[in-house]
Design an enzyme around this catalytic site. Sequence first.
Site, short mmCIF file in Angstrom:
data_model
loop_
_atom_site.label_atom_id
_atom_site.label_comp_id
_atom_site.label_asym_id
_atom_site.label_seq_id
_atom_site.Cartn_x
_atom_site.Cartn_y
_atom_site.Cartn_z
N ALA A 147 31.72 33.99 42.12
CA ALA A 147 31.62 33.02 43.11
C ALA A 147 32.46 33.39 44.51
O ALA A 147 33.00 34.27 44.67
CB ALA A 147 32.29 31.75 42.83
N MET A 148 32.21 32.59 45.50
CA MET A 148 32.76 32.97 46.80
C MET A 148 33.21 31.59 47.46
O MET A 148 32.52 30.54 47.68
CB MET A 148 31.72 33.64 47.87
N GLU A 201 37.89 28.88 43.00
CA GLU A 201 37.24 28.38 44.32
C GLU A 201 38.03 27.44 45.04
O GLU A 201 38.19 27.31 46.15
CB GLU A 201 35.74 28.42 44.02
N GLU A 229 43.78 36.18 46.16
CA GLU A 229 43.10 36.02 44.89
C GLU A 229 44.21 35.77 43.78
O GLU A 229 43.57 35.34 42.80
CB GLU A 229 42.28 37.35 44.68
#
Length: 846
Positions: A266-267, A300, A322
């Site tokens: 995902a982003m 996310e 992250e």
Amino acid sequence: MPGMNLTRAEAEQRASLIQRVDSYTIDLDLTRGERVFGSRTVVRFDAVPGQETFIDAITDTVHSIVLNGENLPVDCADGLRITLPSLAQKNELVIEADMLYTNTGEGLHRFVDPVDGEVYLYSQFEVPDSRRVYPVFEQPDLKAEFEFRVKAPAHWVVVSNQPETSVDEQADIKVWNFKPTPRISSYITAIIAGPYAGVSSSLTNSQGREIKLGCYARKSLMEYLDADEIFHITHQGFEFFEEQFKTPYPFEKYDQLFVPEFNAGAMENAGAVTFLESYIFRSKVTEAIIERRAITVLHELAHMWFGDLVTMKWWNDLWLNESFAEFMSTLALAENTSFAPEAWATFSASEKTWAYNQDQLSSTHPIVAPIRDLQDVQVNFDGITYAKGASVLRQLVAWVGQENFMAALKVYFEKHAYGNTVLDDLLTELEAISGRDLRAWSKLWLETAGVNTLSTEVEEAEDGTLARLALRQTFAEGYETLRPHRLILGFYSMKDGALTRTHRLEIDVDGELTEVPEAVGLARPDLILVNDEDLAYAKIRLDERSRATAVAHLGAIDSSVARGVVWGSLWDTARDGQMPARQFVELVLNNIGAETNSTAVRTQLTNLETTLRAYLNPAHAESVRQQAADRLWELAQQAEAGSDKQFQLVGAFARLAHTDSQLDTLEALMSGNTQLEGLEIDTDLRWALLISLSAGGRRSKTDIDAALADDNTATGQQSAATARAAIPTAEAKAETWRAVVETGELSNNVQRAAILGFYRGNPQVTAQYTERYFESVEKVWRERSHEVSTQIITGLFPRVYTQQVLDRAEDYLETLPEDAAALKRQVAEGRDALARALKVQAADMA
């Protein structure tokens, strides 16, 4: 690709000249055909007067460049950058250009749905790919407001970071006008466009503000999208993060879009998160995948604070995005969802395994990595930045206390909202709240590489009690750092067929040797488990008696987290050549049936397949492989009907089946002549069986084409590519090599699928490609995009486990030029895996 690089020095120099970027106004015309789209960008920024700099823009054609009302010659643009001479204090730059669609999952990706012929677009900009869509100062510290206007076919849906203010209709075309964003970095801007179908919802956040939610997918997949479950996890995430951070959600709305041919999981685009479509389940999937989707949704969402609201100044602090999102997503899963009972066991099986493997490669690096340029950061989206960082954060939270940790984050978010930070900014707040000296902790944990090993030293008294217990800490050669660890010692003894914990000791480990005096006088247990509860980040070596207990009774341990620590310890022991590979095979086959955590089952079956493929001594490898596959089929038949365990065991058996009788079993399963109660041969499982039969020489290209005709979808096309590549003939392998390496004609996901099949089947057929690999990969790296070249370099590294291939890899690495550091790292990781395989094979002597 190297010509597209941006160095940290260049970014710092540019940031010293461009004092502030106020805004971008970006007009995109998506109605110009299959190859290019129109991009008109107005950038307003302050700069040091009289200086010269550049703006990033990967263009097909530049039509005009106007700086402060003056036309610049179009040859100021070289296709990658546009030179900007004689800057004023206040600047307005207007650029009109044609930009290229991609099929690599970078920039603006264009996909045609084979089901209905509809076109779908989505953007993917991390790390340096917003410049593929509009001219931009492509570095995270030059934040700005972004206003998008998008022209597209009238039947499309267009989604961006902000809500639309209006939609203007012009015959069969519409123009979507979006509100300007808050100040954000360019890599988290987003455009998703096409005839997507959507479901809407909303929630009320901690401020009482309504946040509109959307969930989107291609029309042909909407029947499979369980949007209610996505919204449910999203609600739980909002509730948890706003409560923990004491900081409200920083954007206006929150859309989640499942898009085709996505490279990552995902982003975190601000307010418009994109996910890979594999998270839409059209067939049965493992419980591990369902849980992974939930973790990804939460990961996310955590990024809306970590990374989007507050962003690292440069990519060396990528971990601030992250690692935090990875840790916080598991913490949220464990404390505010129905997945809670297994969350940390899953973390142990997946993240910890990934981290330990990555940390023992020659490419390992500190969590705060030295990032010289974009090439460095592109290969640092790895197990260190994500999984080791998250593991170390768990240790930090245990050390300072979760309440103190979250209180510091509240201050951090308030102080740096919509800005950029470095590591020191975070440490300052953590020290102020906790009173701990975190600079020393940071130097040991964040600024050095490598993983320590903790082993037990045990002396037993005549009466069966412990006369001495100590922990010895060691380091790997080249990584001479000893670190402090806060951990749990668990004493486990057999009782009524279960290994149950009888004592729990919480201790601090520091230095080379740590005595545990509180253990003296306690009864010697069957298993002394160092790092019970899995708080610490270290490889664990069990003492001789504990290891024997674990090998015999791993499945009897009554804690899934404790089992995860033992699984990890024994896997490390086998990978280090200190336990015969055959013994690890037996360990898995004897204990996997009792494992209840789906991710642990998935991980250990993957480790089993790795062992069978690469780690067995050639003298007995084939017989062990045959026996292992037969045992897996027996276990699948014994598993509970319709269970996750049954499903995973059938999949593992299919991947390992290669003898005539095993392939006959697959044929019977596929035809229905053999049935397992509760097991449905649905679309995706049918493809898995067909791929295995193709690898076994039982299916032809004609058979695969017929199967694709029955399932002419994106997933079907990818499965067919794997099946064709798996056919064990010289012709099939040559065609795959041509399409992947020589012509590059495949889209990113179809190429990835073909690579997955290339080494399936008879290894003698692909042995001839060893030399061709080394002759080809530098050209691939220089001419293809990062994502596409990485697939080839890592996925096609030779699978011939001989000293001759290792020597060839070593010689090749010596020949690479200095500007090929990213290529060298990827090849070196393949070399490391080969060297380890040879070491473990040698230890697995008959």
